[in-house]
Design an enzyme around this catalytic site. Structure first.
Site, mmCIF file in Angstrom:
data_model
loop_
_atom_site.group_PDB
_atom_site.id
_atom_site.type_symbol
_atom_site.label_atom_id
_atom_site.label_comp_id
_atom_site.label_asym_id
_atom_site.label_seq_id
_atom_site.Cartn_x
_atom_site.Cartn_y
_atom_site.Cartn_z
ATOM 1 N N GLY A 165 -44.002 74.160 -26.240
ATOM 2 C CA GLY A 165 -43.037 73.625 -25.283
ATOM 3 C C GLY A 165 -43.506 72.292 -24.738
ATOM 4 O O GLY A 165 -44.105 71.486 -25.451
ATOM 5 N N SER A 197 -52.152 78.749 -19.301
ATOM 6 C CA SER A 197 -50.765 79.126 -19.011
ATOM 7 C C SER A 197 -50.724 80.014 -17.773
ATOM 8 O O SER A 197 -50.718 79.511 -16.656
ATOM 9 C CB SER A 197 -50.128 79.800 -20.224
ATOM 10 O OG SER A 197 -50.852 80.961 -20.613
ATOM 11 N N ARG A 198 -50.766 81.328 -17.960
ATOM 12 C CA ARG A 198 -50.849 82.268 -16.854
ATOM 13 C C ARG A 198 -51.864 83.346 -17.225
ATOM 14 O O ARG A 198 -51.936 83.771 -18.387
ATOM 15 C CB ARG A 198 -49.490 82.905 -16.545
ATOM 16 C CG ARG A 198 -48.410 81.907 -16.137
ATOM 17 C CD ARG A 198 -48.800 81.055 -14.934
ATOM 18 N NE ARG A 198 -49.102 81.872 -13.773
ATOM 19 C CZ ARG A 198 -48.187 82.383 -12.951
ATOM 20 N NH1 ARG A 198 -46.905 82.170 -13.188
ATOM 21 N NH2 ARG A 198 -48.558 83.086 -11.905
ATOM 22 N N GLU A 248 -56.021 86.261 -9.074
ATOM 23 C CA GLU A 248 -56.453 84.983 -8.504
ATOM 24 C C GLU A 248 -56.433 85.059 -6.981
ATOM 25 O O GLU A 248 -55.439 85.472 -6.409
ATOM 26 C CB GLU A 248 -55.548 83.849 -8.994
ATOM 27 C CG GLU A 248 -55.653 83.631 -10.494
ATOM 28 C CD GLU A 248 -54.805 82.475 -11.013
ATOM 29 O OE1 GLU A 248 -54.135 81.804 -10.192
ATOM 30 O OE2 GLU A 248 -54.814 82.222 -12.220
ATOM 31 N N HIS A 308 -57.324 77.472 -11.460
ATOM 32 C CA HIS A 308 -55.887 77.219 -11.627
ATOM 33 C C HIS A 308 -55.502 75.834 -11.110
ATOM 34 O O HIS A 308 -54.600 75.685 -10.275
ATOM 35 C CB HIS A 308 -55.063 78.294 -10.921
ATOM 36 C CG HIS A 308 -53.679 78.443 -11.513
ATOM 37 N ND1 HIS A 308 -52.954 79.612 -11.408
ATOM 38 C CD2 HIS A 308 -52.887 77.568 -12.204
ATOM 39 C CE1 HIS A 308 -51.774 79.451 -12.002
ATOM 40 N NE2 HIS A 308 -51.713 78.214 -12.486
#
Length: 325
Positions: A155, A232-233, A262, A281
């Site tokens: 993406g 990403s996650r 997190e 992050h």
């Protein structure tokens, strides 16, 4: 009557008011730092527009959304929107939009930094020098251009990363549910990508289909000594499976900007591993990206107040007659 804007992100009331200066009169409300579920429920129930929490801490589940009868748009000032039940929001006629692409260059840069740190043992060598060592023999590395890199999810971020990798001379593979037209990059099934790549980079959204996409089976398909990068996650990777793959030396290392929990606990075994490069992050945290996301939030909220459909809607809602014309 001024539109009521509820901000769940860590922006001040004045910062949000300044977004509308000279264009629209708004009543801006902020909420306490998380966790504050009751304050979120109470304030959002009378909101016309909501700026969701970029920290992914304040959540908007179905039971909150069903009370938001006035709300037209929930604008997430981030790419990920998994803290919002966007499917339920669609059922209630609330548009949910994200800030797709605002931090693509920042995250792509972070990913290259993580790869190079692992290939050249950059952070490891820095620590040894600070301790008084001179670890020259141990720092024999690899050239990125000599390696195959697999990108899972081509993406916005994945495409920006591919451009950078091609400049290094790497062979670049990608796996995606959507076929992309990208010169110099080869699409392969994810199973083949895992087996062929020296480095696997994860750049997919978090949803039911991608939760633990990289699990024990996926990791076992990777080459011995390969590297996994996740920007990403966190829950896209099964962290326990990753720890096992690193402890067994099946993987050569990992670069992680995200974690299943997190902040990640102080006793997380990953913190003790010398072949893991990580950060809290912040892959998308640059001054340039922050400036862009504020513009995205402002422009989309303004579109709705101007009577136009919002952009980057992720749950298919069109506001139609609900918009103020």
């Amino acid at each position: 009557m001024p539109a009521r804007v509820v901000c769940l992100s860590p922006y001040s009331k004045k910062q949000v008011e300044d977004l509308f200066a000279g264009r629209h009169a708004v009543d801006v409300v902020t909420v306490p730092d998380p966790p504050a579920p009751e304050a979120v429920r109470q304030e959002c129930s009378v909101a016309d527009l909501v700026i969701a929490d970029k920290r992914h801490a304040h959540r908007l589940p179905r039971e909150v959304l069903e009370q938001m009868t006035r709300c037209l748009l929930i604008q997430m000032p981030a790419v990920g929107y998994d803290v919002i039940d966007h499917v339920a929001a669609a059922g209630f006629g609330i548009a949910v939009a994200n800030a797709a692409g605002y931090n693509r260059d920042a995250v792509a840069d972070w990913t290259v930094m993580a790869i190079l740190n692992l290939l050249r043992r950059g952070s490891w060598g820095d620590r040894r020098l600070r301790e008084g060592g001179w670890p020259r023999p141990e720092m024999m590395g690899r050239e990125l251009g000599a390696l195959t890199v697999g990108i899972v999810g081509l993406g916005n971020v994945g495409s920006a990363l591919a451009n950078r990798l091609l400049a290094f001379g790497s062979r670049v593979l990608y796996a995606d549910i959507v076929e992309r037209s990208f010169a110099g990059v080869e699409r392969v099934p994810i199973e083949q990508l895992l087996a062929l790549a020296n480095i696997v980079c994860i750049h997919v959204p978090l949803n039911e289909e991608t939760h633990h996409l990289i699990d024990t089976e996926a990791l076992s398909r990777m080459q011995k000594g390969a590297y996994l990068i996740n920007a990403s996650r966190g829950p896209v990777v099964d962290e326990r499976a990753l720890i096992a793959a690193l402890e067994s030396a099946h993987l050569g290392g990992a670069g992680l900007d995200v974690f299943e929990q997190e902040p990640t606990p102080a006793d997380n075994p990953l913190r003790r591993m010398e072949n893991v490069f990580f950060s809290p992050h912040v892959g998308g945290a640059t001054l340039e990206a922050e400036a862009r996301v504020v513009e995205v939030v402002r422009d989309n909220l303004m579109r709705v107040l101007d009577g136009e459909e919002p952009s980057n809607v992720v749950n298919g809602v069109r506001l139609g007659a609900r918009l103020r014309r």
